[in-house]
Motif scaffolding. Structure first.
Motif, PDB file in Angstrom:
ATOM      1  N   ILE A  58       0.832  -1.205   0.000  1.00  0.00           N
ATOM      2  CA  ILE A  58       0.000   0.000   0.000  1.00  0.00           C
ATOM      3  C   ILE A  58       0.867   1.256   0.000  1.00  0.00           C
ATOM      4  N   SER A  59       2.003   1.206   0.688  1.00  0.00           N
ATOM      5  CA  SER A  59       2.883   2.369   0.768  1.00  0.00           C
ATOM      6  C   SER A  59       3.668   2.597  -0.517  1.00  0.00           C
ATOM      7  N   PHE A  60       3.582   1.677  -1.479  1.00  0.00           N
ATOM      8  CA  PHE A  60       4.336   1.802  -2.726  1.00  0.00           C
ATOM      9  C   PHE A  60       3.434   1.976  -3.944  1.00  0.00           C
ATOM     10  N   ASN A  61       2.277   1.336  -3.945  1.00  0.00           N
ATOM     11  CA  ASN A  61       1.266   1.597  -4.965  1.00  0.00           C
ATOM     12  C   ASN A  61      -0.077   1.671  -4.254  1.00  0.00           C
ATOM     13  N   PRO A  62      -0.668   2.852  -4.151  1.00  0.00           N
ATOM     14  CA  PRO A  62      -1.909   3.004  -3.369  1.00  0.00           C
ATOM     15  C   PRO A  62      -3.094   2.242  -3.942  1.00  0.00           C
ATOM     16  N   ALA A  63      -2.987   1.752  -5.181  1.00  0.00           N
ATOM     17  CA  ALA A  63      -4.062   0.920  -5.726  1.00  0.00           C
ATOM     18  C   ALA A  63      -4.082  -0.464  -5.100  1.00  0.00           C
ATOM     19  N   SER A  64      -3.062  -0.794  -4.311  1.00  0.00           N
ATOM     20  CA  SER A  64      -2.930  -2.148  -3.748  1.00  0.00           C
ATOM     21  C   SER A  64      -4.059  -2.541  -2.815  1.00  0.00           C
ATOM     22  N   SER A  65      -4.651  -1.581  -2.120  1.00  0.00           N
ATOM     23  CA  SER A  65      -5.612  -1.950  -1.072  1.00  0.00           C
ATOM     24  C   SER A  65      -6.908  -2.516  -1.632  1.00  0.00           C
ATOM     25  N   SER A  66      -7.329  -2.081  -2.840  1.00  0.00           N
ATOM     26  CA  SER A  66      -8.592  -2.613  -3.383  1.00  0.00           C
ATOM     27  C   SER A  66      -8.404  -3.979  -4.028  1.00  0.00           C
ATOM     28  N   VAL A  67      -7.183  -4.520  -4.021  1.00  0.00           N
ATOM     29  CA  VAL A  67      -6.960  -5.897  -4.462  1.00  0.00           C
ATOM     30  C   VAL A  67      -7.389  -6.876  -3.363  1.00  0.00           C
ATOM     31  N   PHE A  68      -7.356  -6.424  -2.111  1.00  0.00           N
ATOM     32  CA  PHE A  68      -7.786  -7.267  -0.994  1.00  0.00           C
ATOM     33  C   PHE A  68      -9.258  -7.641  -1.159  1.00  0.00           C
ATOM     34  N   LEU A  69      -9.584  -8.891  -0.866  1.00  0.00           N
ATOM     35  CA  LEU A  69     -10.977  -9.339  -0.900  1.00  0.00           C
ATOM     36  C   LEU A  69     -11.648  -9.191   0.446  1.00  0.00           C
ATOM     37  N   HIS A  70     -10.841  -9.158   1.522  1.00  0.00           N
ATOM     38  CA  HIS A  70     -11.376  -9.057   2.881  1.00  0.00           C
ATOM     39  C   HIS A  70     -10.568  -8.031   3.671  1.00  0.00           C
ATOM     40  N   SER A  71     -11.190  -7.451   4.665  1.00  0.00           N
ATOM     41  CA  SER A  71     -10.474  -6.561   5.580  1.00  0.00           C
ATOM     42  C   SER A  71      -9.407  -7.355   6.317  1.00  0.00           C
ATOM     43  N   GLU A  72      -8.278  -6.704   6.601  1.00  0.00           N
ATOM     44  CA  GLU A  72      -7.144  -7.448   7.135  1.00  0.00           C
ATOM     45  C   GLU A  72      -6.250  -6.539   7.973  1.00  0.00           C
ATOM     46  N   LEU A  73      -5.661  -7.111   9.011  1.00  0.00           N
ATOM     47  CA  LEU A  73      -4.659  -6.435   9.833  1.00  0.00           C
ATOM     48  C   LEU A  73      -3.402  -7.286   9.863  1.00  0.00           C
ATOM     49  N   GLY A  74      -2.255  -6.648  10.012  1.00  0.00           N
ATOM     50  CA  GLY A  74      -1.011  -7.406  10.073  1.00  0.00           C
ATOM     51  C   GLY A  74       0.112  -6.611  10.693  1.00  0.00           C
ATOM     52  N   LEU A  75       1.085  -7.319  11.224  1.00  0.00           N
ATOM     53  CA  LEU A  75       2.272  -6.687  11.784  1.00  0.00           C
ATOM     54  C   LEU A  75       3.479  -7.561  11.524  1.00  0.00           C
ATOM     55  N   SER A  76       4.658  -6.936  11.571  1.00  0.00           N
ATOM     56  CA  SER A  76       5.906  -7.638  11.250  1.00  0.00           C
ATOM     57  C   SER A  76       6.996  -7.221  12.221  1.00  0.00           C
TER      58      SER A  76
END
Length: 503
Positions: free
Chosen positions: A56-74
């Protein structure tokens, strides 16, 4: 004679100039390969893929590729082996750290209205660490030029009456007054004179010429460099899927920078009869920054092919600097060896100024082999020579640094290639990154080889990545006087673990 009537000595002083050099610019425009384990395991080649929180931080179009809401950490473990090269001598230093590197979330809203061309809208937020500055390095070598040339450069043209200690004055008072009234150069001349490194050619108050008080043929340099800090980017995102064909997105990015750079030079091997010898010069710069940038991006779906494009606006960063210094040296006086130590214990504050980091364009391609896997390629270009500094006072010094950037930096071109092979719920990943040497005096590219593993549990996923990233940069020992170049080759081994879960 300088007359002072300061009743209270402040330990914090303000100067109408800045402390930035080309070395600091090199650090500020640097970046690592950070983020989620899936992203890093494929060398960050996600411009045409999306569906990853770091992407998402590199191509803002990335978020609408997700099919479901999601959280993550690294979180990641980094081992850094830094090899320095200075005047045909080499030294190495190793350090490591463990940190929480990334956190993000995306919220997907599907549109059931069949008449609307927008079938999906997503909103996301991603906390991404552009670079972790933490690095220790040692530089060793023999040089025919000594640190005395640094102090002579700044003393040249300064009236001698500014440098002695008069009745009831302390080094801290004079260092402070010189900083407030005449600036950085006068403070360097004061340290050089009070440290017995330079002397005036005459003791007249009007004297403006100086000579070295250090005798040598070649001197040994041992330099300890310690960097701490980070550049963090927070992306606020919105993206939509248009006619089930085109993903479009926009980011507003907020940048925060903290960089603590300290350098200690120990100079030895002066002539046996040198009036001054064994010089230790400590210099610390702390830089704080806040900024903003925007991004627009698109991903086009064509059967098994995905095409991506991203435009990053310039980053507008407001910076402020603080410096601290001290010096010590031995000198002969009355047949005795005396250690002179000047520790002003003064923090210099500098007026805010702006750094413009130029725009970047990224083009991406991906091919999907159904459910079996994919291959993806990103290519980006950013012309760093268009970077510039400025402040509200029209600083000539900042204009000079900006001109030096134009003459010493080129465009940075980055190629990323990543692939993923899926076997049921297991994914095997690999990638490669190549970035050209954008400093004109450097000839070594930055390269990374990446590997990874993903486990899909349905409602959650676990990913692991291993990155070997070799980065090469060149710096000057000091910006004036003693300007010999040293190179730092950093071999980074990074292990990242990410856990994502669907909402």
């Amino acid at each position: 004679m300088r007359i002072t009537n300061y009743l209270i000595i402040s330990l914090l002083i303000s100067q109408l100039s800045v402390a930035q050099t080309l070395n600091d610019f090199t650090r500020l425009v640097s970046s690592d390969l950070n983020g989620s384990a899936r992203y890093t395991s494929m060398a960050g080649a996600f411009g045409a893929l999306g569906g990853d929180l770091t992407a998402i931080s590199f191509n803002p179009a990335s978020s609408s590729v997700f099919l479901h809401s999601e959280l993550g950490l690294s979180a990641n473990y980094k081992n850094k082996l830094t090899e320095s090269a200075y005047l045909n001598s080499n030294a190495t230093y190793e350090n490591y750290d463990i940190r929480l590197d990334h956190f993000g979330g995306v919220f997907v809203f599907n549109n059931n209205n069949e008449e609307s061309p927008w079938s999906r809208i997503s909103m996301g937020i991603n906390f991404h660490k552009v670079i972790q500055y933490d690095q220790n390095a040692k530089i060793e070598g023999q040089n025919s030029t000594g640190i005395d040339q640094y102090f002579l450069y700044y003393a040249d043209g300064l009236a001698f009456e500014n440098l002695p200690l008069y009745d009831d004055e302390t080094p801290s008072e004079v260092y402070q007054i010189l900083g407030e009234e005449q600036g950085f150069a006068a403070q360097q001349a004061f340290l050089g004179y009070q440290g017995y490194i330079i002397d005036p050619e005459s003791l007249e108050d009007e004297n403006t010429s100086y000579e070295s008080n250090v005798e040598y043929q070649n001197v040994n340099h041992l330099v300890d460099i310690v960097n701490r800090g980070w550049h963090r980017k927070t992306s606020l995102n919105i993206s939509g899927l248009y006619k089930n064909l085109l993903h479009l997105g926009v980011n507003v990015n907020f940048h925060k920078i903290f960089l603590n750079h300290s350098q200690t030079l120990f100079e030895t091997n002066q002539d046996q009869n040198s009036p001054t010898y064994n010089i230790n010069f400590y210099d610390k710069l702390v830089t704080f920054g806040n900024g903003i940038s925007t991004q627009i991006g698109a991903i086009l779906k064509l059967k098994n092919i995905r095409l991506g494009a991203t435009y990053d606006s310039p980053q507008w960063i407001t910076l402020a600097d603080e410096t601290e210094q001290s010096i010590s040296a031995f000198h002969y006086e009355g047949g005795l060896n005396i250690k002179e130590e000047i520790k002003p214990n003064i923090t210099n504050f500098y007026e805010e100024y702006q750094l413009k980091i130029p725009s970047k364009t990224t083009l991406s391609f991906a091919y999907l082999f159904g459910n079996k896997g994919l291959i993806s390629v990103d290519y980006s270009n950013q012309n760093l020579s268009n970077s510039s500094y400025k402040d509200q006072f029209g600083s000539n010094y900042l204009n000079e640094v900006s001109q030096e950037i134009k003459s010493r930096f080129d465009s940075v071109n980055t190629l990323k290639v990543g692939g993923e092979f899926r076997f049921k719920d297991i994914s095997l990943r690999a990638g490669f990154l190549n970035q050209n040497a954008y400093q004109r005096k450097s000839t070594s590219n930055n390269t990374a080889i990446t590997l990874g593993l993903g486990l899909d549990f349905g409602s959650s996923s676990l990913s692991l990545s291993l990155v070997n990233f070799e980065q090469n940069k060149e710096y000057e020992l000091y910006s004036e006087g003693l300007t010999d170049v040293y190179a730092l080759n950093q071999n980074l081994t990074q292990f990242t673990v990410s856990y994502n879960f669907k909402l």
